[in-house]
Motif scaffolding. Structure first.
Motif, mmCIF file in Angstrom:
data_model
loop_
_atom_site.group_PDB
_atom_site.id
_atom_site.type_symbol
_atom_site.label_atom_id
_atom_site.label_comp_id
_atom_site.label_asym_id
_atom_site.label_seq_id
_atom_site.Cartn_x
_atom_site.Cartn_y
_atom_site.Cartn_z
ATOM 1 N N UNK A 67 0.859 -1.179 0.000
ATOM 2 C CA UNK A 67 0.000 0.000 0.000
ATOM 3 C C UNK A 67 0.897 1.231 0.000
ATOM 4 N N UNK A 68 0.369 2.321 -0.527
ATOM 5 C CA UNK A 68 1.111 3.581 -0.510
ATOM 6 C C UNK A 68 0.131 4.735 -0.474
ATOM 7 N N UNK A 69 0.634 5.853 -0.010
ATOM 8 C CA UNK A 69 -0.132 7.093 -0.025
ATOM 9 C C UNK A 69 0.861 8.229 -0.216
ATOM 10 N N UNK A 70 0.436 9.251 -0.950
ATOM 11 C CA UNK A 70 1.304 10.378 -1.272
ATOM 12 C C UNK A 70 0.533 11.677 -1.130
ATOM 13 N N UNK A 71 1.261 12.729 -0.809
ATOM 14 C CA UNK A 71 0.663 14.058 -0.695
ATOM 15 C C UNK A 71 1.613 15.092 -1.275
ATOM 16 N N UNK A 72 1.058 16.115 -1.906
ATOM 17 C CA UNK A 72 1.915 17.196 -2.401
ATOM 18 C C UNK A 72 1.997 18.329 -1.374
ATOM 19 N N UNK A 73 1.789 17.957 -0.115
ATOM 20 C CA UNK A 73 2.019 18.840 1.027
ATOM 21 C C UNK A 73 2.768 18.006 2.048
ATOM 22 N N UNK A 74 3.835 18.541 2.580
ATOM 23 C CA UNK A 74 4.546 17.823 3.627
ATOM 24 C C UNK A 74 4.075 18.364 4.961
ATOM 25 N N UNK A 75 4.945 18.690 5.836
ATOM 26 C CA UNK A 75 4.651 19.212 7.167
ATOM 27 C C UNK A 75 3.669 18.294 7.895
ATOM 28 N N UNK A 76 3.131 18.761 8.981
ATOM 29 C CA UNK A 76 2.223 17.940 9.779
ATOM 30 C C UNK A 76 0.932 17.619 9.032
ATOM 31 N N UNK A 77 0.367 18.578 8.336
ATOM 32 C CA UNK A 77 -0.904 18.328 7.654
ATOM 33 C C UNK A 77 -0.767 17.274 6.548
ATOM 34 N N UNK A 78 0.295 17.332 5.767
ATOM 35 C CA UNK A 78 0.509 16.343 4.717
ATOM 36 C C UNK A 78 0.808 14.972 5.284
ATOM 37 N N UNK A 79 1.674 14.924 6.294
ATOM 38 C CA UNK A 79 1.995 13.648 6.935
ATOM 39 C C UNK A 79 0.775 13.017 7.574
ATOM 40 N N UNK A 80 -0.025 13.824 8.274
ATOM 41 C CA UNK A 80 -1.251 13.307 8.895
ATOM 42 C C UNK A 80 -2.212 12.755 7.844
ATOM 43 N N UNK A 81 -2.346 13.442 6.717
ATOM 44 C CA UNK A 81 -3.241 12.974 5.646
ATOM 45 C C UNK A 81 -2.756 11.646 5.080
ATOM 46 N N UNK A 82 -1.457 11.539 4.867
ATOM 47 C CA UNK A 82 -0.890 10.289 4.343
ATOM 48 C C UNK A 82 -1.114 9.154 5.337
ATOM 49 N N UNK A 83 -0.857 9.397 6.622
ATOM 50 C CA UNK A 83 -1.030 8.338 7.621
ATOM 51 C C UNK A 83 -2.495 7.951 7.790
ATOM 52 N N UNK A 84 -3.401 8.916 7.691
ATOM 53 C CA UNK A 84 -4.828 8.603 7.748
ATOM 54 C C UNK A 84 -5.212 7.699 6.572
#
Length: 148
Positions: A115-132
């Motif tokens: 499985x994978x997930x990616x975001x074009x935003x890092x920081x806490x908001x991007x990391x939280x979205x990827x982990x969710x």
């Protein structure tokens, strides 16, 4: 291509830049989601002994834990290694970001999947979205229990 984003004064600002070359341990590699999928599939098949892309002993080395520095286990191929009941045993994970994008991937050999997930935003908001998203994938596909 999607641009990565920085948070500046509480706003997301797109940035078509990257870290300095010396800061990127993988040489600043960028790839599309289909190419990232091909790479993960190659790694999974290599671990399972089903790929001739590299010698079997090379794949074995890539998934061999190197001497521990702390309580985490990492392989020579830069995979974090662990075990999860929902995965049927050993898993390999790798997360990374360039302060503008965030990506997480897990190989799940016993399930012959990843499985994978990616975001074009890092920081806490991007990391939280990827982990969710990763958590939702684990719940949906592998029956992982949601923890309160």
């Amino acid at each position: 291509q999607p641009w990565g984003h920085f948070f500046v004064d509480g706003k997301l600002l797109p940035q078509q830049t990257d870290n300095a070359p010396y800061y990127g341990p993988a040489g600043g590699i960028h790839c599309s989601v289909p190419d990232w999928t091909k790479f993960l599939n190659l790694q999974l098949k290599g671990y399972l002994g089903e790929s001739s892309f590299l010698k079997a002993e090379t794949f074995k080395k890539l998934f061999t834990p190197y001497p521990k520095q702390d309580d985490r286990i990492y392989t020579y191929g830069a995979w974090g290694m662990g075990s999860r009941d929902w995965a049927g045993g050993t898993i390999f994970g790798h997360d990374g970001d360039n302060v503008r994008n965030y990506s997480s991937a897990w190989l799940i050999p016993a399930k012959r999947s990843f499985i994978m997930s990616n975001s074009n935003v890092s920081s806490k908001i991007g990391g939280d979205a990827v982990f969710y998203a990763m958590d939702e994938l684990m719940i949906h596909y592998y029956g992982k229990e949601r923890k309160p």
